[in-house]
Design an enzyme around this catalytic site. Structure first.
Site, PDB file in Angstrom:
ATOM      1  N   CYS A  50     -94.027  15.291 -45.303  1.00  0.00           N
ATOM      2  CA  CYS A  50     -95.338  14.752 -44.944  1.00  0.00           C
ATOM      3  C   CYS A  50     -95.655  14.942 -43.461  1.00  0.00           C
ATOM      4  CB  CYS A  50     -95.429  13.279 -45.327  1.00  0.00           C
ATOM      5  SG  CYS A  50     -94.089  12.265 -44.690  1.00  0.00           S
ATOM      6  N   GLU A 108     -97.065   5.092 -47.186  1.00  0.00           N
ATOM      7  CA  GLU A 108     -97.029   6.256 -46.298  1.00  0.00           C
ATOM      8  C   GLU A 108     -97.468   7.455 -47.110  1.00  0.00           C
ATOM      9  OE1 GLU A 108     -93.914   9.030 -44.565  1.00  0.00           O
ATOM     10  OE2 GLU A 108     -93.973   7.415 -43.077  1.00  0.00           O
TER      11      GLU A 108
END
Length: 480
Positions: A283, A249
């Site tokens: 993020c 990720e």
């Protein structure tokens, strides 16, 4: 009074590193502890211990043991929740409420994966008369887990919990910026009596010798990494030498698309939070605000005022809505990016260092209006409380702009229309799209990115698959 010292946990025993590092408090820049700083030797020992535990214990074959250990781990984390919250807030710079939120999503994630360990199943069928086939899921082997500093507890759990539930053993590298928090997490792992020694091995590293070994060594079988896209590419290329699976990720530039029929009273506070939560070190931060032209003036004015009014300071101040970034170097880097953006954008909210002459890491939120989607502030992940403001004309224009970066982790669509949000969401290149909201994650649904935001998925049943092989067993009857 001596400062606390955090150690590493390898093969069920406490371990020192090759050096001693210092932990700092972002709010002051002062030292608050020391830690055993690991490197290649610790990584080697972690891999070897995980390999032995995978081979010599019943962990890979006993799903009831795995469920029991993960459940016990959740109980022990819950018992020490307040300690973790206080330490994470102090060492990472999160407001205490944000640190509490991180812990309060970590504990259920352990329980969810404990349940997955018991409910994971294969398939079976009679493929022809008296001939049977079945598939079983078996653990890949040793999982290498590499964790970032922005949310170390939940992002460690998000990777190692499904790895353990699947039957893998783990060698895990944690970041030096949260060394004391890591050490407390390691204590919880060590106290988990149902967890055999060597099943999970964890160390803190400030350098870059141990983590690459976790990726490159043939003793690990799968890699789970959360962090930047640039590093993710390096990891994937190195893992390819042994054809290892990767769950990555990576970065994000999440577009928050606001249509002209959106409820701006609801939009403005959520967008403000999307930009400033965890000081923008997230993020999935709402780092791009896309406003339809007919509401752009009002949204620009209201969002600018909201960001200007965000109280930045120490968590002890009850008015504080945003704490520091992780360290002074990060604050200076963010401030420089905003200053550079004046060359190609209109700085609506300058933000900047709260105290330019201090050693602290406080930086105020910024908003920059940018027309050119190729501009650096749109294309580059800032990882701080900085957002761009962009104007679009219609739905097609919104989609084109939203998809104009290499990232595809998350997005948000705001509209009171019945069909438009789902129609738009379907066209966005993003792994998660929130409708009239932001930042909602559910353990039972997968999370991950499109394009350069990563490969694989964590959370949900798919997370187990990242750490499993599928074996096809075929039973053919003997001829009579």
């Amino acid at each position: 009074m001596s400062l606390p010292h955090a150690r590493n946990l390898i093969d069920g025993r406490w371990s020192d590193g090759h050096a001693t590092g210092t932990a700092y408090e972002p709010a002051t820049g002062h030292a608050i502890g020391t830690f055993a700083d690991a490197g290649a030797v610790s990584a080697r020992n972690a891999i070897d211990a995980a390999r032995r535990a995978f081979r010599d214990t019943t962990w890979a074959h006993d799903r009831h043991l795995r469920a029991r250990a993960l459940s016990e781990m959740a109980d022990r984390m819950a018992a020490r929740r307040d300690e973790l919250v206080d330490l994470l807030s102090r060492e990472n710079g999160k407001r205490r409420a944000d640190a509490a939120m991180e812990l309060d999503v970590s504990i259920p994630k352990l329980r969810y994966n404990a349940a997955l360990a018991l409910t994971d199943t294969g398939r079976a069928a009679e493929t022809s008369p008296h001939s049977y086939s079945m598939t079983i899921h078996q653990p890949t082997g040793v999982a290498a887990v590499i964790v970032p500093w922005n949310s170390p507890v939940v992002l460690a759990v998000r990777s190692f919990a499904p790895a353990l539930a699947a039957g893998c053993t783990v060698a895990m590298k944690m970041p030096a910026q949260t060394a004391l928090t890591n050490g407390l997490l390691f204590e919880i792992l060590a106290e988990t009596t149902a967890l055999p020694a060597g099943v999970i091995n964890a160390f803190t590293e400030s350098g870059n010798d141990g983590a690459p070994l976790l990726v490159a060594d043939p003793g690990t079988d799968v890699v789970s990494y959360t962090g930047s896209t640039a590093v993710g590419r390096v990891i994937m290329a190195e893992a390819a030498r042994h054809l290892k699976g990767c769950s990555l990720e990576l970065g994000g530039k999440s577009p928050m698309v606001v249509f002209d029929d959106a409820d701006l009273d609801a939009v403005v506070p959520v967008l403000t939070a999307a930009i400033t939560t965890f000081s923008g070190q997230f993020c999935m931060a709402g780092s791009r605000v896309l406003a339809q032209r007919s509401v752009a003036d009002e949204l620009r004015t209201r969002l600018s005022a909201a960001l200007e009014a965000v109280p930045v300071g120490p968590d002890q101040d009850c008015e504080t809505a945003m704490g520091p970034v992780i360290d002074r170097a990060q604050a200076l880097r963010i401030d420089a990016l905003v200053a550079e953006s004046a060359a190609y954008g209109r700085v609506l909210v300058r933000g900047g260092l709260l105290r330019p002459d201090s050693d602290d890491a406080y930086v105020r939120p910024s908003l920059v209006e940018v027309d050119d989607v190729t501009a650096p502030l749109i294309q580059r992940e800032v990882f701080g409380p900085v957002a761009t403001f962009e104007v679009f004309d219609d739905e097609d224009d919104a989609v084109d702009r939203a998809n104009a970066t290499e990232y595809g982790l998350a997005a948000s669509v705001w509209s009171r229309d019945v069909d438009r949000p789902l129609r738009t969401a379907r066209r966005l290149d993003a792994g998660t799209v929130w409708i009239n909201g932001w930042g909602v994650i559910h353990d039972q649904f997968e999370e991950g990115g499109f394009k350069q935001s990563g490969v694989g998925r964590l959370n949900g049943p798919r997370a187990l698959a990242e750490f499993q092989e599928i074996k096809h067993l075929v039973h053919t009857p003997r001829s009579h």
